[in-house]
Design a protein around this motif. Structure first.
Motif, PDB file in Angstrom:
ATOM      1  N   GLN A 281     -21.509  -4.660  29.543  1.00 24.32           N
ATOM      2  CA  GLN A 281     -22.034  -5.997  29.817  1.00 24.32           C
ATOM      3  C   GLN A 281     -21.001  -6.862  30.525  1.00 24.32           C
ATOM      4  O   GLN A 281     -19.808  -6.764  30.265  1.00 24.32           O
ATOM      5  N   LYS A 282     -21.458  -7.715  31.407  1.00 21.02           N
ATOM      6  CA  LYS A 282     -20.580  -8.659  32.096  1.00 21.02           C
ATOM      7  C   LYS A 282     -20.220  -9.805  31.161  1.00 21.02           C
ATOM      8  O   LYS A 282     -20.965 -10.122  30.237  1.00 21.02           O
TER       9      LYS A 282
ATOM     10  N   THR B  51     -21.439  -0.343  37.253  1.00 20.05           N
ATOM     11  CA  THR B  51     -21.460  -1.745  37.671  1.00 20.05           C
ATOM     12  C   THR B  51     -20.341  -2.467  36.929  1.00 20.05           C
ATOM     13  O   THR B  51     -19.936  -2.023  35.843  1.00 20.05           O
ATOM     14  N   PRO B  52     -19.781  -3.538  37.480  1.00 17.70           N
ATOM     15  CA  PRO B  52     -18.710  -4.251  36.782  1.00 17.70           C
ATOM     16  C   PRO B  52     -19.111  -4.662  35.369  1.00 17.70           C
ATOM     17  O   PRO B  52     -20.259  -5.057  35.130  1.00 17.70           O
ATOM     18  N   GLY B  53     -18.168  -4.559  34.436  1.00 13.64           N
ATOM     19  CA  GLY B  53     -18.449  -4.891  33.047  1.00 13.64           C
ATOM     20  C   GLY B  53     -17.173  -5.053  32.248  1.00 13.64           C
ATOM     21  O   GLY B  53     -16.054  -4.966  32.765  1.00 13.64           O
TER      22      GLY B  53
ATOM     23  N   ALA C 144     -22.618 -16.005  31.830  1.00 16.40           N
ATOM     24  CA  ALA C 144     -23.107 -14.901  31.009  1.00 16.40           C
ATOM     25  C   ALA C 144     -23.170 -15.386  29.569  1.00 16.40           C
ATOM     26  O   ALA C 144     -22.312 -15.042  28.754  1.00 16.40           O
TER      27      ALA C 144
ATOM     28  N   GLY D  12     -15.964  -7.407  36.576  1.00 17.89           N
ATOM     29  CA  GLY D  12     -16.746  -7.666  35.374  1.00 17.89           C
ATOM     30  C   GLY D  12     -16.933  -9.101  34.952  1.00 17.89           C
ATOM     31  O   GLY D  12     -17.734  -9.381  34.060  1.00 17.89           O
ATOM     32  N   VAL D  13     -16.221 -10.047  35.539  1.00 20.71           N
ATOM     33  CA  VAL D  13     -16.340 -11.449  35.139  1.00 20.71           C
ATOM     34  C   VAL D  13     -17.298 -12.168  36.078  1.00 20.71           C
ATOM     35  O   VAL D  13     -17.218 -11.991  37.301  1.00 20.71           O
ATOM     36  N   VAL D  14     -18.201 -12.964  35.513  1.00 22.85           N
ATOM     37  CA  VAL D  14     -19.210 -13.671  36.310  1.00 22.85           C
ATOM     38  C   VAL D  14     -19.195 -15.154  35.967  1.00 22.85           C
ATOM     39  O   VAL D  14     -18.559 -15.589  34.997  1.00 22.85           O
TER      40      VAL D  14
END
Length: 558
Positions: A498-499, A395-397, A482, A477-479
Motif C-alpha cells: 500500500q502507498k 507498483t510503488p508501496g 493516502a 511509494g509516497v503520495v
C-alpha cells in the motif's frame, strides 16, 4: 615586547585558541539550531490560536466603502511606489512607506478568496464584535458572519440568542454521526470490499489453473451472496446516517448583509473568538493541536490533521531499520572478521564509503527500476497472476520505499559497525579462543555484544538521514494523499504493497504544490516542527538503547 610574543606563542602551542574556536563553533551551531526551531515552532504553533475577528469599513480612494471582517495574519511596511505599481490609487507624494495587512477573510464561496491584502490607512472604525461567528468547514475554508437561525429539514428551530446553544448541540450531534459514518465506511464496508475482492481473485486464480468447476463456482457464489447480504444491511445503515447527517442547516449573514445557508454536515466547529476568554482559548488551542496530530487531512492538505503522514513516516522508518540493521551488520562482520584484507577488500570499503555520498534521488531511480519494476513485477507474475493487469507489488508501496531507504542508509551502518568491531581488544578474542570457544562463538558471545553500541550509533545515523529523505520516496511509494493506513483488521493486517503519506513529502506538497499558499504556509512550519520531533524521538529511543548496552558491556571493555 619579547615577553608578550613569547607568551602568545606559548598560548598558541598550548592549544587553547583551538579549544576556544571549537567551543565557539559548537555554540554558534547550537544557537542557530535553537533559533531555527524557535522560528518554526512560533510560526507553526501560533496558527492554532483562535485569533480575534476584526470588522472594519474599508474604502479604496475613488471607490465606495465596504464592510469587511477577518483575522489579521500579518502586517508589513511597503513603499508607496510598490503599491502604486500594483495598481492601487496611492498618492506617491506622501510618506515613503505605508502599512499593508493580510487578513484571512474566509467566505471563499462568496468572495472567491480566503485572504486579502488591505492598506491600513484605508481602514476605518475597526472593532471586534462579540457576537461575530467563525465557522470552520470541511470544504471552502472558514466562514465569518453573524448567526441568523438554525433549521431542521428546512423548518426553523431557533433564531436570535437561542440559536447559538442549539447550534452547538447539533454540531456535537454531527460529530458523532461523522464518526459513525467514517467507521462504517472504512472498517465495516472496507472489510466487505476486501472480502469481495478476495473472492474475485480466488475465482480468477481457479480460472487460470482451469480448476473452476460447478462446485467451486457454487461455493464462490454462496460466499459472495453472504457478503452482498451483509453489505445491503450496512448500506441501509449508511443511507440512514447520511440522511441524519444532512438534516440540519444553519443560516449566517456576512458583515455586508449577504445571507448564506449551509448544511451542518459541512461544519466542523463554530465559535465566537471575540467572546472567548483566555481559558476558553487555551482549550480551543489544545483541541486544534490534537486535531492536527490525530486527524486526517482535508481541503487539499491545508486543513485538518496529518496523522496518516506521521504513521507512514514512523512505519517506514521502523521497517527500514529492521531491514538495514542485519544486512549492514553482516556486511561489516564479513569485511572485518572473515574477508582477506587485500586490494579487493579495500576497493569494497572505498565503494561503501562512496555510496554514502550518492545523491538520494539516484537511489529513488534505482528503487523504481529494480524493486518496483523488476522485483515487484516478477513477484506479481509468480504469485499474483490472477490480479493482472492490476499490479500488486509491481507498483510503488511501503515495502519498496523502506527497501530504498535501507539501501541508502546501509553504508552508514557498515562503517559504524566496522569501527566498533575494530575497537574490540585483541586480547578478548584470544582469551575466548584460549578457553575453547570457536571463532563463531567468540564473535557471537563476546565481540558482537561489545560492538552493539557502535551498531546502534550506525542505526541512529541511518534513521536520522532516512527519516528526512523526500526525493527517492516520491518515486517508490509516497503520495500526496493516502488517508487509509497500511495497517488494518484485514489479513495480512500489515499491507506492504500500500502507498503511504510521509511528513517530508507533505511539507513539499503543502508548501510548493498547494493552490492556497497563504493557508498552507503555517502548516508547513507546523509539519516541519513535527517532523523534527518525530526524528528526535526515534533517535532518542535508539540513543537510550545504545547507552544501556554501553553501560552493560563497559566492565568487559576494561
Amino acid at each position: 615586547m619579547n615577553v608578550k610574543k613569547q607568551n602568545l606563542k606559548s598560548w598558541f602551542k598550548s592549544g587553547s585558541p583551538w579549544v576556544w574556536m571549537t567551543a565557539s563553533g559548537v555554540s554558534i551551531a547550537v544557537i542557530m539550531t535553537v533559533g531555527l526551531l524557535a522560528v518554526i515552532a512560533t510560526r507553526g504553533l501560533a496558527h492554532f490560536w483562535p485569533a480575534d475577528v476584526i470588522q472594519a469599513s474599508y474604502q479604496v480612494p475613488g471607490e465606495a466603502p465596504r464592510l469587511m471582517a477577518g483575522e489579521l495574519v500579518q502586517a508589513e511596511q511597503v513603499t508607496r511606489a510598490r503599491l502604486a505599481s500594483a495598481g492601487l490609487p496611492v498618492d506617491v507624494q506622501g510618506g515613503e512607506f505605508m502599512t499593508r495587512e493580510l487578513f484571512k477573510v474566509g467566505n471563499r464561496d462568496i468572495n472567491g478568496a480566503d485572504f486579502s491584502w488591505v492598506v491600513d490607512e484605508w481602514m476605518k472604525d475597526a472593532s471586534t464584535p462579540k457576537d461575530i461567528v467563525a465557522v470552520e468547514r470541511r470544504e471552502w475554508g472558514n466562514f465569518y458572519g453573524y448567526l441568523v437561525n438554525v433549521k431542521e429539514n428546512g423548518k426553523l428551530v431557533a433564531e436570535g440568542d437561542a440559536a447559538w446553544d442549539e447550534l452547538q448541540k447539533r454540531i456535537a450531534r454531527i460529530d458523532q454521526l461523522y464518526s459513525q459514518i467514517s467507521t462504517l465506511q472504512k472498517k465495516d464496508i472496507g472489510r466487505i470490499n476486501y472480502g469481495l475482492e478476495g473472492l474475485r481473485l480466488k475465482q480468477r486464480k481457479l480460472e487460470l489453473d482451469k480448476q473452476l468447476d460447478a462446485t467451486s463456482q457454487a461455493n464462490l457464489d454462496a460466499e459472495r451472496a453472504q457478503w452482498d447480504a451483509e453489505y445491503k444491511v450496512l448500506e441501509a445503515q449508511l443511507l440512514d446516517l447520511h440522511n441524519q447527517f444532512n438534516r440540519d442547516s444553519v443560516t449566517l449573514k456576512t458583515v455586508d448583509g449577504t445571507e448564506k445557508e449551509m448544511s451542518l454536515g459541512t461544519v466542523v466547529r463554530a465559535y465566537m473568538p471575540n467572546a472567548m476568554g483566555t481559558t476558553e482559548k487555551l482549550g480551543f488551542y489544545f483541541s486544534k493541536v490534537w486535531e492536527f496530530v490525530s486527524d486526517e487531512p482535508r481541503e487539499a492538505n491545508t486543513e485538518g490533521g496529518i496523522f496518516p503522514a506521521i504513521f507512514g513516516t514512523v512505519m517506514m522508518t521502523l521497517i527500514m531499520a529492521v531491514i538495514v540493521t542485519p544486512f549492514g551488520v553482516l556486511a561489516a562482520i564479513y569485511l572485518r572478521e572473515y574477508a582477506k584484507q587485500g586490494p579487493m577488500t579495500r576497493i569494497i570499503r572505498i565503494a561503501v564509503n562512496n555510496l554514502a555520498g550518492v545523491p538520494a534521488i539516484v537511489y529513488g531511480v534505482f528503487g523504481l527500476g529494480f524493486f518496483v519494476y523488476v522485483l515487484g513485477g516478477s513477484i506479481d507474475s509468480l504469485f499474483f497472476p490472477e490480479a493482472a493487469p492490476a499490479p500488486t507489488f509491481g507498483t510503488p508501496g511501503l515495502l519498496w520505499a523502506s527497501l530504498t531507504l535501507a539501501i541508502l542508509a546501509v553504508p552508514v551502518v557498515i562503517v559504524a559497525t566496522e569501527e566498533g568491531l575494530a575497537r574490540i581488544p585483541l586480547a578478548l578474542r584470544e582469551g575466548s579462543l584460549a578457553l575453547g570457544a570457536t571463532k563463531a562463538e567468540t564473535l557471537w558471545k563476546v565481540v558482537l555484544p561489545m560492538a552493539s553500541p557502535a551498531m546502534m550509533t550506525g542505526l541512529i545515523l541511518a534513521v536520522a538521514r532516512a527519516a528526512g529523505e523526500v526525493a527517492p520516496l516520491m518515486l517508490v511509494g509516497v503520495v500526496k494523499l493516502a488517508p487509509a493506513l497500511p495497517v488494518d483488521g484485514n489479513y495480512p493486517y500489515l499491507h506492504l504493497d500500500q502507498k503511504i503519506m510521509h511528513l517530508g513529502f507533505h511539507i513539499y506538497d503543502v508548501g510548493f504544490q498547494s493552490p492556497n499558499v497563504e493557508a498552507a504556509r503555517p502548516l508547513v512550519y507546523a509539519t516541519a516542527l513535527l517532523l523534527v520531533l518525530v526524528i528526535a524521538l526515534l533517535n532518542l529511543s535508539a540513543v537510550f538503547i545504545r547507552n544501556h548496552l554501553r553501560e552493560k558491556y563497559k566492565a568487559l571493555d576494561h
